[in-house]
Design an enzyme around this catalytic site. Structure first.
Site, short mmCIF file in Angstrom:
data_model
loop_
_atom_site.label_atom_id
_atom_site.label_comp_id
_atom_site.label_asym_id
_atom_site.label_seq_id
_atom_site.Cartn_x
_atom_site.Cartn_y
_atom_site.Cartn_z
N ASN A 13 0.82 -1.22 0.00
CA ASN A 13 0.00 0.00 0.00
C ASN A 13 0.85 1.27 0.00
OD1 ASN A 13 -2.48 1.70 2.06
ND2 ASN A 13 -2.53 1.38 -0.14
N SER A 17 -1.23 0.46 -5.29
CA SER A 17 -2.63 0.77 -5.00
C SER A 17 -2.88 2.26 -4.69
CB SER A 17 -3.22 -0.14 -3.92
OG SER A 17 -2.56 -0.03 -2.70
N ASP A 127 5.12 -5.70 -9.45
CA ASP A 127 5.53 -5.05 -8.21
C ASP A 127 6.84 -4.29 -8.49
OD1 ASP A 127 6.44 -4.37 -5.73
OD2 ASP A 127 6.04 -6.32 -4.81
P1 4NP Z 1 3.24 -2.20 -3.38
O1 4NP Z 1 4.85 -2.41 -3.41
O2 4NP Z 1 2.66 -3.54 -2.99
O3 4NP Z 1 2.91 -1.83 -4.78
O4 4NP Z 1 2.98 -1.12 -2.37
C1 4NP Z 1 5.56 -2.95 -2.35
C2 4NP Z 1 5.93 -2.14 -1.28
C3 4NP Z 1 6.66 -2.67 -0.24
C4 4NP Z 1 7.01 -4.00 -0.25
C5 4NP Z 1 6.64 -4.81 -1.31
C6 4NP Z 1 5.90 -4.28 -2.38
N1 4NP Z 1 7.78 -4.56 0.83
O5 4NP Z 1 8.16 -5.73 0.74
O6 4NP Z 1 8.03 -3.85 1.83
#
Ligand code: 4NP
Length: 158
Positions: A13, A17, A127
């Site tokens: 998040n 999103s 991602d």
């Molecule tokens: P999002 O991206 O799901 O698009 O907000 C990410 C943000 C942080 C992490 C992974 C995906 N994380 O592993 O901290």
């Protein structure tokens, strides 16, 4: 008038999103439809609760003239009742949200963001977290198209 409630969901998040939500809002304003909808975003994880969007997401959005405020929050089972449409970014998000559903009508609300992308329909929104800035640009383009497609579909139903 009852508003259509849309929730965008990714893992953290902070990247996908919140940007999806901001772009959906931008399309609503352009179409003069902002009074017909409410939207929010959430993460399946609690890794970044309370944080603003990732600096790389903010930078990419600003390069396109888009500015938005954001405080990360985690998806909660009550969201199944509080929203009409739950739009997830990838298969992993789909599985995680689906696992929290406790009624058939909950599961029916979950849709993949790129079901509404005219380019590579049905693919995942990648991602961008572990990659470089070009990944954020790609995500911006995907979400710009997909959120426009989503609004078109929702308007057809009304
Ligand atoms: P999002 O991206 O799901 O698009 O907000 C990410 C943000 C942080 C992490 C992974 C995906 N994380 O592993 O901290």
């Amino acid at each position: 008038m009852t508003k259509v409630r849309v929730l965008f969901v990714c893992l953290g998040n902070i990247c996908r999103s919140p940007l999806a939500r901001a772009l959906f809002q931008k399309h609503l304003v352009s179409a003069g439809l902002e009074n017909g909808y409410t939207s929010d975003s959430a993460g399946t994880s609690g890794y970044h609760i309370g944080e603003s969007a990732d600096p790389r997401t903010i930078k990419s959005a600003l390069q396109h003239g888009l500015k938005f405020q954001h405080f990360a929050r985690q998806f909660h089972p009550a969201d199944f009742e509080d929203f009409d449409h739950i739009v997830v970014m990838d298969q992993s998000n789909y599985r995680d949200v689906h696992a929290l559903a406790t009624a058939p009508h909950h599961s029916l609300k979950i849709r993949m963001m790129r079901e509404f992308d005219p380019v590579d329909r049905g693919a995942e929104v990648p991602d961008p977290w572990f990659g470089g800035e070009e990944g954020f640009e790609e995500v911006y383009a995907i979400l710009h198209r997909s959120t426009a497609g989503l609004l078109t579909e929702l308007q057809k139903k009304m």
